[in-house]
Design a protein around this motif. Structure first.
Motif, short mmCIF file in Angstrom:
data_model
loop_
_atom_site.label_atom_id
_atom_site.label_comp_id
_atom_site.label_asym_id
_atom_site.label_seq_id
_atom_site.Cartn_x
_atom_site.Cartn_y
_atom_site.Cartn_z
N ARG A 10 0.75 -0.90 0.17
CA ARG A 10 -0.29 0.33 -0.18
C ARG A 10 0.69 1.52 -0.30
O ARG A 10 0.50 1.93 -0.81
CB ARG A 10 -1.27 -0.29 1.55
CG ARG A 10 -1.93 1.24 1.46
CD ARG A 10 -2.68 1.20 2.44
NE ARG A 10 -3.15 0.00 2.09
CZ ARG A 10 -4.81 -0.57 2.64
NH1 ARG A 10 -5.17 0.17 3.80
NH2 ARG A 10 -5.52 -1.27 2.89
N VAL A 11 2.15 1.69 1.08
CA VAL A 11 2.22 2.80 0.59
C VAL A 11 3.20 2.53 -0.94
O VAL A 11 4.04 3.87 -1.45
CB VAL A 11 4.30 1.65 1.87
CG1 VAL A 11 4.93 2.90 1.29
CG2 VAL A 11 3.85 1.82 3.99
N LEU A 12 4.08 1.78 -1.42
CA LEU A 12 4.32 1.12 -2.43
C LEU A 12 3.31 2.17 -3.95
O LEU A 12 3.42 2.71 -4.84
CB LEU A 12 4.95 -0.23 -3.57
CG LEU A 12 5.57 0.05 -4.11
CD1 LEU A 12 7.16 1.06 -4.18
CD2 LEU A 12 6.15 -1.40 -5.10
N PHE A 13 2.10 2.08 -3.85
CA PHE A 13 0.86 2.39 -4.65
C PHE A 13 1.06 3.79 -4.05
O PHE A 13 0.49 4.94 -5.08
CB PHE A 13 -0.61 1.42 -4.26
CG PHE A 13 -1.21 1.91 -4.77
CD1 PHE A 13 -1.79 1.87 -5.94
CD2 PHE A 13 -2.67 2.94 -3.83
CE1 PHE A 13 -2.80 2.40 -6.71
CE2 PHE A 13 -3.50 3.56 -4.59
CZ PHE A 13 -3.99 3.19 -5.30
N ILE A 14 0.67 4.37 -2.69
CA ILE A 14 1.22 5.84 -2.84
C ILE A 14 2.08 6.28 -3.36
O ILE A 14 2.54 7.81 -3.55
CB ILE A 14 1.12 5.98 -1.09
CG1 ILE A 14 -0.76 5.60 -0.48
CG2 ILE A 14 0.67 7.82 -0.74
CD1 ILE A 14 -0.91 5.33 0.45
N SER A 15 3.04 5.73 -2.64
CA SER A 15 4.78 6.39 -2.59
C SER A 15 5.12 5.32 -4.25
O SER A 15 6.24 4.94 -3.26
CB SER A 15 4.87 7.12 -2.04
OG SER A 15 6.61 7.47 -2.13
N PRO A 16 5.32 5.58 -5.04
CA PRO A 16 6.38 4.01 -6.14
C PRO A 16 7.70 4.12 -6.24
O PRO A 16 8.43 2.95 -5.64
CB PRO A 16 5.69 4.43 -7.41
CG PRO A 16 4.27 5.40 -7.28
CD PRO A 16 4.79 6.34 -5.96
N LYS A 17 8.02 5.47 -5.25
CA LYS A 17 10.22 5.17 -5.28
C LYS A 17 10.23 5.20 -3.93
O LYS A 17 11.48 5.55 -3.61
CB LYS A 17 10.02 6.63 -5.67
CG LYS A 17 10.16 6.56 -7.08
CD LYS A 17 10.68 9.06 -7.79
CE LYS A 17 10.22 7.95 -9.47
NZ LYS A 17 10.91 9.62 -9.79
N ASP A 18 9.83 4.20 -3.06
CA ASP A 18 9.65 4.22 -1.23
C ASP A 18 11.00 3.69 -1.53
O ASP A 18 10.59 2.03 -1.82
CB ASP A 18 7.95 4.13 -0.54
CG ASP A 18 9.00 3.96 0.68
OD1 ASP A 18 9.19 3.32 0.99
OD2 ASP A 18 8.37 5.53 1.29
N ASN A 19 12.09 4.01 -1.12
CA ASN A 19 12.70 2.31 -1.07
C ASN A 19 13.12 1.26 -0.16
O ASN A 19 12.79 0.13 -0.24
CB ASN A 19 13.99 3.38 -0.77
CG ASN A 19 15.02 4.48 -1.93
OD1 ASN A 19 14.58 3.46 -2.76
ND2 ASN A 19 16.00 5.26 -1.91
#
Length: 286
Positions: A114-123
Motif C-alpha cells: 500500500r505504501v508503494l502504491f501511494i509512493s512508488p519510489k519509496d525505498n
C-alpha cells in the motif's frame, strides 16, 4: 539535546486553558523525544479520549509503544486506525513495523504494498517487498529477532509547531470522521515492474488481471497485459519451432541408419509422441 522548554511551556499553558486542545499530540511528541515516556503516555491517553481518531496522536502513541517494546499493544492501537489512515505513509510504515515485530509478515507485506502504491519510489517499501514477497519460504524463521529501526519515522519537532493545532476560537464538539473503505486490490504499475525484475512474470500477469477486473476500461492495463501474454505466446511458438527443427534433424539422421535400428528408433519415437499428446491433453484440460 535540543532545548524544548519554551515549547513545553507554551503547549502546557494552552492545555490548561483548554483541556480538549489538540496540542496534547505535539507535547507528547516532545516528551517522547526527551525521554519522558510515562508523561507522554498519560498525556496521549487523556487526549485520545476527546480525539480518538487524531492521526498525529495515534502515530506518536504507536511509535512510543514500539520503542517500549509493547508490540502487541502498539498493534492493537494501530490496527483499528488502518481504514482511516490508509493514505498516511508514516502511519502505514509504523503499522507495518508492528506487524513485522510479531512475525505477521503477510500483513506487513500488504501494508508495504500500500505504501508503494501511494509512493512508488519509496525505498523502504521496495526493499521489504523484494525481500519478503515469497515469505512462505521463510515462514519458520524467527523474524522477530531481527533489528527493526523505527528512528527514521521521526520528524523534526518544528513541524509540529507549524500545524494549525490551536484554533483561536473554542472548538466545536468533535464529529468523528467515518472510516474510509479499504481498497480490495492494492495495484500499481510499480508493483508489476517489481515482479518483472524478479522474473516473476506470472505474478505480474495475475496483478494485471485483478486490476483489469476492477478497471476494465483502463487502456494501459490492457496494453501491458497483452504485451506480457503476447511474449508468452511468442516464446511458446518458438519452442514448438525449435522442437520440430530438432525432429527434422533427427529424421534425416535416422534415414542413414540400418533398417533394424531404424525400426527400434521409430517405435521409441512413436512412444514419445504418444506421451507428448497425453501430456498436452492433461495440461489443456486442467
Amino acid at each position: 539535546m535540543k532545548n524544548y522548554n519554551n515549547l513545553i511551556t507554551k503547549y502546557k499553558s494552552q492545555l490548561e486553558k483548554d483541556p480538549r486542545s489538540k496540542v496534547f499530540a505535539p507535547l507528547a511528541e516532545i516528551y517522547r523525544k526527551v525521554g519522558m515516556n510515562d508523561e507522554a503516555l498519560a498525556l496521549l491517553k487523556r487526549g485520545l479520549i476527546h480525539h480518538p481518531n487524531f492521526s498525529a496522536a495515534i502515530i506518536v502513541y504507536g511509535q512510543l509503544l514500539l520503542e517500549r517494546e509493547e508490540i502487541e499493544e502498539a498493534y492493537t492501537v494501530l490496527k483499528p486506525q488502518l481504514s482511516i489512515n490508509g493514505d498516511n505513509i508514516k502511519f502505514l510504515k509504523l503499522f507495518a513495523h508492528s506487524c513485522f515485530k510479531q512475525n505477521l509478515i503477510l500483513e506487513a507485506l500488504n501494508t508495504y504494498k500500500r505504501v508503494l502504491f501511494i509512493s512508488p519510489k519509496d525505498n523502504e517499501a521496495t526493499e521489504f517487498i523484494v525481500k519478503y514477497d515469497n515469505f512462505d519460504s521463510i515462514e519458520n524463521e524467527d523474524l522477530t529477532q531481527k533489528t527493526f529501526d523505527i528512528s527514521n519515522l521521526d520528524d523534526e519537532i518544528e513541524s509540529w509547531s507549524t500545524l494549525s493545532l490551536v484554533p483561536q476560537v473554542k472548538e466545536e464538539p468533535v464529529v468523528e470522521d467515518k472510516p474510509k473503505s479499504e481498497p480490495g486490490q492494492i495495484f500499481s504499475h510499480t508493483l508489476v515492474d517489481l515482479y518483472l525484475k524478479q522474473g516473476a512474470k506470472q505474478k505480474a500477469i495475475e496483478v494485471l488481471n485483478s486490476a483489469l477486473a476492477e478497471n476494465p476500461e483502463d487502456q494501459r492495463i490492457q496494453d501491458r497485459l497483452l504485451e506480457l501474454e503476447g511474449q508468452d505466446e511468442i516464446s511458446e511458438s518458438k519452442g514448438r519451432e525449435d522442437l520440430m527443427a530438432a525432429f527434422e534433424s533427427t529424421a534425416k539422421k535416422l534415414e542413414q541408419k540400418p533398417k533394424v535400428e531404424l525400426e527400434k528408433l521409430t517405435m521409441a519415437f512413436e512412444l514419445f509422441e504418444s506421451y507428448l499428446k497425453k501430456r498436452s491433453s492433461e495440461v489443456l484440460n486442467g
